[in-house]
Design a protein around this motif. Structure first.
Motif, PDB file in Angstrom:
ATOM      1  N   PHE A 166      -0.474   9.597  -1.170  1.00  0.00           N
ATOM      2  CA  PHE A 166      -1.211   8.461  -0.605  1.00  0.00           C
ATOM      3  C   PHE A 166      -0.739   8.202   0.812  1.00  0.00           C
ATOM      4  CE2 PHE A 166      -1.540   3.753  -0.071  1.00  0.00           C
ATOM      5  CZ  PHE A 166      -2.928   3.694  -0.017  1.00  0.00           C
ATOM      6  N   ASP A 167      -1.691   8.087   1.724  1.00  0.00           N
ATOM      7  CA  ASP A 167      -1.411   7.741   3.119  1.00  0.00           C
ATOM      8  C   ASP A 167      -1.756   6.279   3.315  1.00  0.00           C
ATOM      9  OD1 ASP A 167      -1.264   7.372   5.846  1.00  0.00           O
ATOM     10  OD2 ASP A 167      -2.762   8.878   6.360  1.00  0.00           O
ATOM     11  N   PRO A 168      -0.759   5.388   3.351  1.00  0.00           N
ATOM     12  CA  PRO A 168      -1.064   3.958   3.450  1.00  0.00           C
ATOM     13  C   PRO A 168      -1.697   3.561   4.790  1.00  0.00           C
ATOM     14  CG  PRO A 168       1.296   4.324   3.619  1.00  0.00           C
ATOM     15  CD  PRO A 168       0.666   5.639   3.288  1.00  0.00           C
ATOM     16  N   ALA A 169      -1.455   4.320   5.847  1.00  0.00           N
ATOM     17  CA  ALA A 169      -2.030   3.991   7.155  1.00  0.00           C
ATOM     18  C   ALA A 169      -3.553   4.124   7.127  1.00  0.00           C
ATOM     19  CB  ALA A 169      -1.432   4.874   8.253  1.00  0.00           C
ATOM     20  N   SER A 170      -4.046   5.167   6.467  1.00  0.00           N
ATOM     21  CA  SER A 170      -5.494   5.367   6.398  1.00  0.00           C
ATOM     22  C   SER A 170      -6.077   4.780   5.124  1.00  0.00           C
ATOM     23  CB  SER A 170      -5.821   6.862   6.472  1.00  0.00           C
ATOM     24  OG  SER A 170      -5.373   7.522   5.301  1.00  0.00           O
ATOM     25  N   GLY A 171      -5.211   4.463   4.152  1.00  0.00           N
ATOM     26  CA  GLY A 171      -5.689   3.953   2.867  1.00  0.00           C
ATOM     27  C   GLY A 171      -6.389   5.027   2.058  1.00  0.00           C
ATOM     28  N   LYS A 228      -6.990  -0.563  -7.396  1.00  0.00           N
ATOM     29  CA  LYS A 228      -8.144  -1.474  -7.326  1.00  0.00           C
ATOM     30  C   LYS A 228      -8.893  -1.282  -6.007  1.00  0.00           C
ATOM     31  CE  LYS A 228      -6.130  -5.056 -10.216  1.00  0.00           C
ATOM     32  NZ  LYS A 228      -5.464  -6.374 -10.204  1.00  0.00           N
ATOM     33  N   GLU A 229      -8.148  -1.170  -4.908  1.00  0.00           N
ATOM     34  CA  GLU A 229      -8.765  -1.038  -3.591  1.00  0.00           C
ATOM     35  C   GLU A 229      -9.472   0.295  -3.414  1.00  0.00           C
ATOM     36  OE1 GLU A 229      -5.678  -1.713  -0.690  1.00  0.00           O
ATOM     37  OE2 GLU A 229      -5.297  -3.739  -1.441  1.00  0.00           O
ATOM     38  N   LEU A 230      -8.940   1.350  -4.009  1.00  0.00           N
ATOM     39  CA  LEU A 230      -9.464   2.706  -3.805  1.00  0.00           C
ATOM     40  C   LEU A 230     -10.339   3.194  -4.956  1.00  0.00           C
ATOM     41  CD1 LEU A 230      -6.149   4.293  -2.503  1.00  0.00           C
ATOM     42  CD2 LEU A 230      -8.135   3.642  -1.134  1.00  0.00           C
ATOM     43  N   TRP A 247       9.996   7.285  14.527  1.00  0.00           N
ATOM     44  CA  TRP A 247       9.129   7.237  13.354  1.00  0.00           C
ATOM     45  C   TRP A 247       7.676   7.450  13.761  1.00  0.00           C
ATOM     46  CZ3 TRP A 247       5.224   3.692  12.043  1.00  0.00           C
ATOM     47  CH2 TRP A 247       4.703   3.851  10.758  1.00  0.00           C
ATOM     48  N   LEU A 248       6.962   8.294  12.997  1.00  0.00           N
ATOM     49  CA  LEU A 248       5.552   8.569  13.249  1.00  0.00           C
ATOM     50  C   LEU A 248       4.647   8.028  12.151  1.00  0.00           C
ATOM     51  CD1 LEU A 248       5.906  12.292  14.409  1.00  0.00           C
ATOM     52  CD2 LEU A 248       5.547  10.285  15.849  1.00  0.00           C
ATOM     53  N   GLU A 249       4.985   8.327  10.899  1.00  0.00           N
ATOM     54  CA  GLU A 249       4.129   7.937   9.781  1.00  0.00           C
ATOM     55  C   GLU A 249       4.901   8.063   8.479  1.00  0.00           C
ATOM     56  OE1 GLU A 249       0.919  10.844   9.486  1.00  0.00           O
ATOM     57  OE2 GLU A 249       2.296  12.331  10.322  1.00  0.00           O
ATOM     58  N   THR A 250       4.349   7.443   7.426  1.00  0.00           N
ATOM     59  CA  THR A 250       4.952   7.536   6.100  1.00  0.00           C
ATOM     60  C   THR A 250       3.866   7.818   5.079  1.00  0.00           C
ATOM     61  OG1 THR A 250       6.714   5.984   6.676  1.00  0.00           O
ATOM     62  CG2 THR A 250       6.288   6.306   4.336  1.00  0.00           C
ATOM     63  N   TYR A 251       4.129   8.771   4.206  1.00  0.00           N
ATOM     64  CA  TYR A 251       3.260   9.054   3.063  1.00  0.00           C
ATOM     65  C   TYR A 251       4.036   8.661   1.805  1.00  0.00           C
ATOM     66  CZ  TYR A 251      -0.055  12.052   5.661  1.00  0.00           C
ATOM     67  OH  TYR A 251      -1.009  12.543   6.510  1.00  0.00           O
ATOM     68  N   PHE A 252       3.284   8.364   0.736  1.00  0.00           N
ATOM     69  CA  PHE A 252       3.890   8.090  -0.554  1.00  0.00           C
ATOM     70  C   PHE A 252       3.393   9.135  -1.549  1.00  0.00           C
ATOM     71  CE2 PHE A 252       3.503   3.491   0.926  1.00  0.00           C
ATOM     72  CZ  PHE A 252       4.807   3.438   1.374  1.00  0.00           C
TER      73      PHE A 252
END
Length: 195
Positions: free
Chosen positions: A187-192, A90-92, A14-19
């Protein structure tokens, strides 16, 4: 995290996950997903295709042997997804356009797009393995320091060779095709970050 791959003796690291966030009413059928991915890159191998009883997309494993990569996509929906999307909105909020904010707020479904690298069973993937050994301090006393004279300027880095180790083409192709199909927000949760 490593998964078994259809490649003989290979594992998927596993490297990364996008939504991809979108309203559940735009959930594609399995046939639509298959067509969109095949049109995006006919060399992609689609495996483990699953749909619900109405023919709507559930999940797929996409293999790209020339990229040494795979992407696993699964459909998720429900109150938990909607709540999580509201939290991200809310965060973004300060980083998004009003249209993007509205798209995330109205999204109650998503595609989880997990990117994997194909590695030999027990392999470490493209990440270098640490090398350790004991050394005497005197062994390095006459050595030059790490500088441009010894290793060259940063401009001389062989980017083509570096990209052979890790090629995101498979991930980018899949995400682009599925975003086009769902008209969702990536959305890339790793970078937000919204991609």
């Amino acid at each position: 995290m490593a998964k078994q791959s259809s490649g003989k003796g290979d594992e998927l690291l596993w490297l990364e996950t996008y939504f991809i966030l979108f309203p559940a009413k735009r959930r594609p059928t399995l046939t639509q997903v298959e067509r969109a991915l095949t049109e995006a890159n006919p060399r992609l191998r689609l495996e483990n295709l699953l749909a619900d009883e109405d023919g709507l997309f559930a999940s797929v494993l996409i293999e790209s042997p020339e990229d040494n990569a795979a992407v696993e996509v699964s459909f998720e929906m429900g109150d938990t997804i909607a709540e999580q999307n509201m939290q991200w909105a809310k965060e973004l909020q300060s980083k998004m356009t009003p249209k993007q904010l509205q798209a995330i707020v109205s999204a109650d479904a998503r595609l989880d797009v997990a990117h994997f690298e194909r590695v030999p069973k027990g392999g470490a993937g493209s990440q270098p393995k640490p090398v350790t050994r004991e050394a005497e301090v005197a062994e390095f006393a006459s050595e030059l320091s790490w500088d441009d004279a010894e290793f060259g300027d940063d401009d001389e880095v062989d980017m083509e060779a570096a990209m052979e180790v890790f090629d995101p083409t498979c991930l980018l192709t899949v995400v682009d095709a599925l975003q086009g199909l769902t008209k969702g927000i990536i959305f890339d949760p790793a970078s937000g970050e919204i991609v």
